[in-house]
Design a protein around this motif. Structure first.
Motif, PDB file in Angstrom:
ATOM      1  N   VAL A   1       9.065  -4.371  16.554  1.00 44.31           N
ATOM      2  CA  VAL A   1       8.630  -3.249  15.743  1.00 44.31           C
ATOM      3  C   VAL A   1       8.964  -3.569  14.287  1.00 44.31           C
ATOM      4  O   VAL A   1      10.124  -3.697  13.924  1.00 44.31           O
ATOM      5  CB  VAL A   1       9.315  -1.939  16.183  1.00 44.31           C
ATOM      6  CG1 VAL A   1       8.881  -0.795  15.292  1.00 44.31           C
ATOM      7  CG2 VAL A   1       9.000  -1.643  17.636  1.00 44.31           C
ATOM      8  N   LEU A   2       7.921  -3.745  13.466  1.00 40.66           N
ATOM      9  CA  LEU A   2       8.112  -4.128  12.079  1.00 40.66           C
ATOM     10  C   LEU A   2       8.065  -2.888  11.197  1.00 40.66           C
ATOM     11  O   LEU A   2       7.036  -2.234  11.093  1.00 40.66           O
ATOM     12  CB  LEU A   2       7.041  -5.125  11.651  1.00 40.66           C
ATOM     13  CG  LEU A   2       6.949  -6.416  12.476  1.00 40.66           C
ATOM     14  CD1 LEU A   2       5.851  -7.303  11.926  1.00 40.66           C
ATOM     15  CD2 LEU A   2       8.272  -7.144  12.491  1.00 40.66           C
ATOM     16  N   LYS A   3       9.165  -2.590  10.579  1.00 39.52           N
ATOM     17  CA  LYS A   3       9.227  -1.465   9.660  1.00 39.52           C
ATOM     18  C   LYS A   3       9.050  -1.919   8.210  1.00 39.52           C
ATOM     19  O   LYS A   3       8.781  -1.104   7.342  1.00 39.52           O
ATOM     20  CB  LYS A   3      10.564  -0.734   9.805  1.00 39.52           C
ATOM     21  CG  LYS A   3      10.787  -0.134  11.195  1.00 39.52           C
ATOM     22  CD  LYS A   3      12.126   0.574  11.253  1.00 39.52           C
ATOM     23  CE  LYS A   3      12.366   1.171  12.636  1.00 39.52           C
ATOM     24  NZ  LYS A   3      13.681   1.847  12.729  1.00 39.52           N
ATOM     25  N   GLY A   4       9.233  -3.222   7.982  1.00 38.73           N
ATOM     26  CA  GLY A   4       9.138  -3.751   6.635  1.00 38.73           C
ATOM     27  C   GLY A   4       7.728  -4.181   6.274  1.00 38.73           C
ATOM     28  O   GLY A   4       6.747  -3.776   6.905  1.00 38.73           O
ATOM     29  N   ARG A   5       7.625  -5.050   5.264  1.00 37.16           N
ATOM     30  CA  ARG A   5       6.316  -5.446   4.748  1.00 37.16           C
ATOM     31  C   ARG A   5       6.268  -6.953   4.533  1.00 37.16           C
ATOM     32  O   ARG A   5       7.194  -7.551   3.988  1.00 37.16           O
ATOM     33  CB  ARG A   5       6.030  -4.724   3.432  1.00 37.16           C
ATOM     34  CG  ARG A   5       4.656  -5.066   2.842  1.00 37.16           C
ATOM     35  CD  ARG A   5       4.298  -4.153   1.679  1.00 37.16           C
ATOM     36  NE  ARG A   5       5.149  -4.318   0.526  1.00 37.16           N
ATOM     37  CZ  ARG A   5       5.793  -3.331  -0.084  1.00 37.16           C
ATOM     38  NH1 ARG A   5       5.699  -2.102   0.385  1.00 37.16           N
ATOM     39  NH2 ARG A   5       6.548  -3.566  -1.139  1.00 37.16           N
TER      40      ARG A   5
ATOM     41  N   THR B   1       3.210 -22.100  -7.852  1.00 36.71           N
ATOM     42  CA  THR B   1       2.474 -22.610  -6.689  1.00 36.71           C
ATOM     43  C   THR B   1       2.288 -21.517  -5.644  1.00 36.71           C
ATOM     44  O   THR B   1       3.137 -20.627  -5.492  1.00 36.71           O
ATOM     45  CB  THR B   1       3.204 -23.801  -6.058  1.00 36.71           C
ATOM     46  OG1 THR B   1       4.526 -23.382  -5.641  1.00 36.71           O
ATOM     47  CG2 THR B   1       3.330 -24.943  -7.042  1.00 36.71           C
ATOM     48  N   VAL B   2       1.201 -21.597  -4.934  1.00 38.86           N
ATOM     49  CA  VAL B   2       0.900 -20.653  -3.856  1.00 38.86           C
ATOM     50  C   VAL B   2       0.513 -21.449  -2.615  1.00 38.86           C
ATOM     51  O   VAL B   2       0.125 -22.624  -2.719  1.00 38.86           O
ATOM     52  CB  VAL B   2      -0.256 -19.706  -4.261  1.00 38.86           C
ATOM     53  CG1 VAL B   2       0.175 -18.770  -5.354  1.00 38.86           C
ATOM     54  CG2 VAL B   2      -1.504 -20.489  -4.678  1.00 38.86           C
ATOM     55  N   PRO B   3       0.618 -20.830  -1.423  1.00 38.98           N
ATOM     56  CA  PRO B   3       1.068 -19.464  -1.151  1.00 38.98           C
ATOM     57  C   PRO B   3       2.592 -19.348  -1.175  1.00 38.98           C
ATOM     58  O   PRO B   3       3.288 -20.334  -0.946  1.00 38.98           O
ATOM     59  CB  PRO B   3       0.526 -19.212   0.262  1.00 38.98           C
ATOM     60  CG  PRO B   3       0.544 -20.568   0.897  1.00 38.98           C
ATOM     61  CD  PRO B   3       0.191 -21.532  -0.194  1.00 38.98           C
ATOM     62  N   GLN B   4       3.072 -18.150  -1.431  1.00 42.08           N
ATOM     63  CA  GLN B   4       4.493 -17.817  -1.351  1.00 42.08           C
ATOM     64  C   GLN B   4       4.619 -16.537  -0.539  1.00 42.08           C
ATOM     65  O   GLN B   4       4.070 -15.501  -0.906  1.00 42.08           O
ATOM     66  CB  GLN B   4       5.098 -17.632  -2.737  1.00 42.08           C
ATOM     67  CG  GLN B   4       5.130 -18.898  -3.584  1.00 42.08           C
ATOM     68  CD  GLN B   4       6.079 -19.954  -3.039  1.00 42.08           C
ATOM     69  OE1 GLN B   4       6.950 -19.651  -2.225  1.00 42.08           O
ATOM     70  NE2 GLN B   4       5.904 -21.199  -3.459  1.00 42.08           N
ATOM     71  N   ILE B   5       5.339 -16.622   0.589  1.00 44.49           N
ATOM     72  CA  ILE B   5       5.411 -15.524   1.554  1.00 44.49           C
ATOM     73  C   ILE B   5       6.746 -14.805   1.409  1.00 44.49           C
ATOM     74  O   ILE B   5       7.807 -15.441   1.286  1.00 44.49           O
ATOM     75  CB  ILE B   5       5.263 -16.065   2.993  1.00 44.49           C
ATOM     76  CG1 ILE B   5       3.987 -16.905   3.107  1.00 44.49           C
ATOM     77  CG2 ILE B   5       5.239 -14.928   4.005  1.00 44.49           C
ATOM     78  CD1 ILE B   5       3.901 -17.715   4.379  1.00 44.49           C
ATOM     79  N   PHE B   6       6.696 -13.488   1.458  1.00 46.00           N
ATOM     80  CA  PHE B   6       7.894 -12.655   1.377  1.00 46.00           C
ATOM     81  C   PHE B   6       7.968 -11.760   2.615  1.00 46.00           C
ATOM     82  O   PHE B   6       6.961 -11.164   3.014  1.00 46.00           O
ATOM     83  CB  PHE B   6       7.867 -11.774   0.120  1.00 46.00           C
ATOM     84  CG  PHE B   6       8.111 -12.521  -1.159  1.00 46.00           C
ATOM     85  CD1 PHE B   6       9.357 -12.503  -1.762  1.00 46.00           C
ATOM     86  CD2 PHE B   6       7.095 -13.241  -1.761  1.00 46.00           C
ATOM     87  CE1 PHE B   6       9.581 -13.193  -2.953  1.00 46.00           C
ATOM     88  CE2 PHE B   6       7.308 -13.931  -2.943  1.00 46.00           C
ATOM     89  CZ  PHE B   6       8.550 -13.910  -3.538  1.00 46.00           C
TER      90      PHE B   6
ATOM     91  N   LYS C   1      13.181  -0.733   6.702  1.00 47.86           N
ATOM     92  CA  LYS C   1      12.180  -0.293   5.751  1.00 47.86           C
ATOM     93  C   LYS C   1      12.194  -1.177   4.511  1.00 47.86           C
ATOM     94  O   LYS C   1      13.241  -1.641   4.062  1.00 47.86           O
ATOM     95  CB  LYS C   1      12.436   1.161   5.362  1.00 47.86           C
ATOM     96  CG  LYS C   1      11.360   1.767   4.481  1.00 47.86           C
ATOM     97  CD  LYS C   1      11.663   3.232   4.182  1.00 47.86           C
ATOM     98  CE  LYS C   1      10.602   3.826   3.268  1.00 47.86           C
ATOM     99  NZ  LYS C   1      10.901   5.254   2.968  1.00 47.86           N
ATOM    100  N   CYS C   2      11.007  -1.407   3.947  1.00 46.19           N
ATOM    101  CA  CYS C   2      10.870  -2.289   2.791  1.00 46.19           C
ATOM    102  C   CYS C   2      11.546  -1.663   1.572  1.00 46.19           C
ATOM    103  O   CYS C   2      11.262  -0.513   1.214  1.00 46.19           O
ATOM    104  CB  CYS C   2       9.395  -2.538   2.505  1.00 46.19           C
ATOM    105  SG  CYS C   2       9.109  -3.717   1.175  1.00 46.19           S
ATOM    106  N   PRO C   3      12.459  -2.394   0.909  1.00 47.53           N
ATOM    107  CA  PRO C   3      13.130  -1.840  -0.280  1.00 47.53           C
ATOM    108  C   PRO C   3      12.206  -1.827  -1.491  1.00 47.53           C
ATOM    109  O   PRO C   3      11.143  -2.448  -1.507  1.00 47.53           O
ATOM    110  CB  PRO C   3      14.307  -2.801  -0.482  1.00 47.53           C
ATOM    111  CG  PRO C   3      13.844  -4.095   0.106  1.00 47.53           C
ATOM    112  CD  PRO C   3      12.953  -3.729   1.267  1.00 47.53           C
TER     113      PRO C   3
ATOM    114  N   ALA D   1      10.932  -5.211  -3.421  1.00 46.11           N
ATOM    115  CA  ALA D   1       9.993  -6.153  -2.820  1.00 46.11           C
ATOM    116  C   ALA D   1       8.718  -6.209  -3.662  1.00 46.11           C
ATOM    117  O   ALA D   1       8.441  -5.292  -4.446  1.00 46.11           O
ATOM    118  CB  ALA D   1       9.667  -5.724  -1.391  1.00 46.11           C
ATOM    119  N   PRO D   2       7.933  -7.280  -3.538  1.00 44.71           N
ATOM    120  CA  PRO D   2       6.663  -7.322  -4.280  1.00 44.71           C
ATOM    121  C   PRO D   2       5.803  -6.106  -3.958  1.00 44.71           C
ATOM    122  O   PRO D   2       5.541  -5.800  -2.795  1.00 44.71           O
ATOM    123  CB  PRO D   2       6.010  -8.613  -3.772  1.00 44.71           C
ATOM    124  CG  PRO D   2       7.145  -9.478  -3.346  1.00 44.71           C
ATOM    125  CD  PRO D   2       8.167  -8.531  -2.781  1.00 44.71           C
ATOM    126  N   ALA D   3       5.382  -5.413  -4.976  1.00 42.89           N
ATOM    127  CA  ALA D   3       4.633  -4.172  -4.782  1.00 42.89           C
ATOM    128  C   ALA D   3       3.171  -4.473  -4.471  1.00 42.89           C
ATOM    129  O   ALA D   3       2.584  -5.384  -5.061  1.00 42.89           O
ATOM    130  CB  ALA D   3       4.727  -3.308  -6.034  1.00 42.89           C
TER     131      ALA D   3
END
Length: 647
Positions: A175-179, A228-233, A265-267, A270-272
């Protein structure tokens, strides 16, 4: 009256239709008259042995409708209704046909008693079968796998004459509550791989394309130390790029990592996610240095309709009037005022109504750009001229290609054959595209190199096709196609361009369109200066028109436009509706596009020799065989599917 069973006086047994305890099957009429030595014991007879019917032991079981309904397990309401076991319909029938072995004087009460005695036997058999399946055993007590389709999380139970499918709750699901967020660019293979992986896993993610949101590149550098991309958070924590993602996936650690880092939950740090219409304000732009003068002219010029060359010319003024206004407002000499008038014409604030000169003092008539009669048909014009200082044509062209590529990556099928036009219409990418194409109004296209100009007009045509579907709808018939290809326009560099004008006027060196009697541009048209001197045949496989028979939609780069067009041609001829070879009939089936533009492709007999350079090995081999054996080759043009390629 007697019921024969086991062994009769004559040593044979004639049995009526019955349900055997072990198999749960209903005897078919073909079994009538056959010898059967099986003896049936009642499971709840308390050790009394065989039940007697009229003084004789019986192997016959006949069920009532009520008993049958109790024995059949009712399926879930969402499952298809199962068919009754073989023979049950006969039992449930109110007009039950008795076996020929039953004497006419057989009493019905005895049958009812027999049903009651034996009903629990069959029920017990089903219960045992069900229990053995639930415990993973077969009827013989051996272990067996009960789950038939583990991939779809469905357990399948096979009962005699009855099939039950039960959905199991998926256990251990994260169960993913974050982003999940990742920074990307358009036309980046690694970004495409990350996007595809997240979609395959049905994971919700936020993509921040820094080609669409250029000011977010600064945030990317601050968070990662590079651009550089991609960068995953995962929430606010940087995971890395495609290499790290593959490492976690191959090592079986990805799910654990996601559970640890995305379980909360995502703080706020984090990237908006981008916000439609508000996020990433447009870069600060400066007004054109001539705007102050133009605003004065708009207020003071005597703009009116005039009769010239037997025509009524609307909303125009003459050169002398403009010079007088400039002299009075700027307190300058006539020569200076004339030079300012020429600068206004070069920047496409004003035009000669007949295109005869740049600007001259006297009675020549001119118009402000916003008063040109083609302006109402231009869908990149919003009521007033873009007074911002024109950007570099190369910069605008690159940004247009990147935004449209981002649209394809988000709203096109993997093979690019279908587009989600509803999704595009509501997207932030389209809003930014519409804002960008306003910069085309007074842009100086003549500064582009040959390859830059080719890529620009190919991309502009394809972007206009998508925009036209959203704004005016796709043509349903021959009459509607004129509005789609000829009347949907952009004002570019001060002049109107439709998709037809781009294709036939610019890219085809001002040749007539199919079924047209006139050329797109007349002799004095300023747009002729941008037309290519020679037709590149490959443009026909790079121009998209939003139909099912159209070439796949693409957006080209100035650096690789030549190779990208060759690839587009190979991709088009790989399709059956692009080219198909029937060796037995010695026939080559081609797209009707080649017939429509036969003026470009030349003689029909030479077309196969040209096409062979853009075929895969299989089709090239077949066509080579036809060309080399000396026989005739038939060319047939296939029907063109004009239906919209909507997803």
């Amino acid at each position: 009256m007697e019921l024969s069973c086991g062994g009769g006086e004559n040593g044979t047994s004639e049995q009526p239709r019955a349900i055997e305890e072990e198999g749960g099957e209903i005897n078919s009429p073909e079994n009538e008259g056959k010898t059967d030595s099986k003896r049936y014991a009642n499971s709840d007879s308390n050790g009394e042995g065989e039940k007697e019917v009229n003084g004789r032991s019986s192997e016959m079981i006949v069920y009532s409708e009520k008993a049958i309904q109790e024995m059949i397990q009712q399926p879930h309401s969402q499952l298809p209704k199962p068919e009754a076991p073989p023979g049950v319909n006969n039992i449930l029938s109110p007009k039950m046909e008795r076996s020929v072995s039953v004497p006419d004087n057989f009493e019905m009460p005895a049958i009812g008693k027999f049903i009651r005695d034996k009903s629990n036997t069959f029920s017990a058999a089903i219960t045992r079968r069900w229990s053995s399946l639930r415990e993973g055993r077969n009827d013989d007590g051996d272990e067996e796998a009960a789950i038939v389709k583990p991939a779809s999380h469905v357990t399948e139970f096979n009962l005699s004459g009855l099939k039950v499918i039960k959905s199991l709750k998926e256990s251990g699901k994260i169960v993913l509550k974050g982003r999940i967020s990742f920074f990307s660019r358009s036309n980046c293979r690694d970004c495409t791989a990350v996007r595809s992986f997240l979609r395959e896993k049905n994971l919700i993610f936020v993509e921040i394309n820094i080609d669409v949101y250029p000011t977010r590149e600064k945030e990317l550098i601050e968070r990662t130390g590079s651009g550089t991309v991609p960068q995953i958070f995962f929430n606010e924590k940087l995971i890395g790029g495609l290499v790290v993602l593959n490492s976690l996936r191959n090592g079986g650690m990805l799910e654990k990592k996601m559970e640890e880092m995305l379980g909360s939950k995502c703080p706020d740090d984090a990237p908006a996610p981008p916000v439609y219409g508000f996020d990433d304000p447009e870069e600060e732009e400066s007004l054109d240095e001539m705007v102050v003068i133009v605003r004065v002219l708009r207020q003071r010029l005597p703009i009116q309709d005039r009769l010239m060359k037997m025509k009524i010319i609307r909303n125009c003024f003459n050169g002398a009037d403009l010079v007088e206004v400039l002299i009075n407002h700027l307190d300058c000499g006539r020569k200076k005022a004339i030079e300012i008038g020429k600068q206004l014409a070069r920047k496409h604030f004003i035009h000669h109504v007949f295109g005869e000169n740049e600007f001259e003092d006297g009675n020549h008539s001119y118009r402000l750009l916003e008063h040109e009669p083609f302006i109402p048909k231009c869908y990149n014009f919003r009521g007033s001229v873009n007074d911002i200082e024109p950007k570099s044509a190369a910069t605008v062209s690159q940004r247009l290609a990147r935004i449209m590529s981002a649209i394809l990556e988000s709203y096109a099928s993997d093979d690019r054959h279908q587009l989600d036009y509803v999704g595009i219409r509501n997207s932030e990418e389209l809003r930014r595209y519409i804002s960008l194409v306003q910069d085309l109004q007074r842009m100086n296209i003549s500064t582009l190199s040959v390859d830059e100009k080719l890529a620009f007009f190919l991309n502009l045509h394809n972007a206009m096709a998508i925009h036209a579907v959203i704004r005016i709808g796709h043509p349903g018939g021959m009459i509607d196609r004129r509005a789609f290809f000829d009347d949907f326009m952009y004002v570019v560099g001060g002049y109107p361009y439709s998709m037809s004008a781009i294709r036939n006027g610019i890219l085809r060196s001002n040749k007539r369109a199919p079924f047209s009697l006139t050329k797109p541009f007349s002799g004095g048209d300023k747009r002729l200066e941008l037309a290519f001197p020679k037709v590149n045949l490959l443009i026909h496989f790079g121009l998209y028109n939003a139909t099912r028979s159209s070439p796949v939609v693409k957006f080209f780069t100035a650096q690789g436009v030549a190779s990208e067009l060759r690839y587009a041609a190979r991709e088009f001829f790989q399709r059956d509706d692009g080219m198909h070879i029937d060796l037995a009939k010695r026939t080559v089936y081609l797209s009707r596009v080649i017939k429509w533009y036969s003026a470009d492709f030349g003689q029909e007999k030479e077309i196969p020799k040209w096409i062979i350079n853009y075929l895969d090995a299989t089709k090239a081999g077949l066509l080579t065989h036809l060309l080399n054996d000396g026989g005739p080759i038939n060319i047939v043009y296939q029907n063109f599917d004009w239906s919209l390629n909507a997803a």
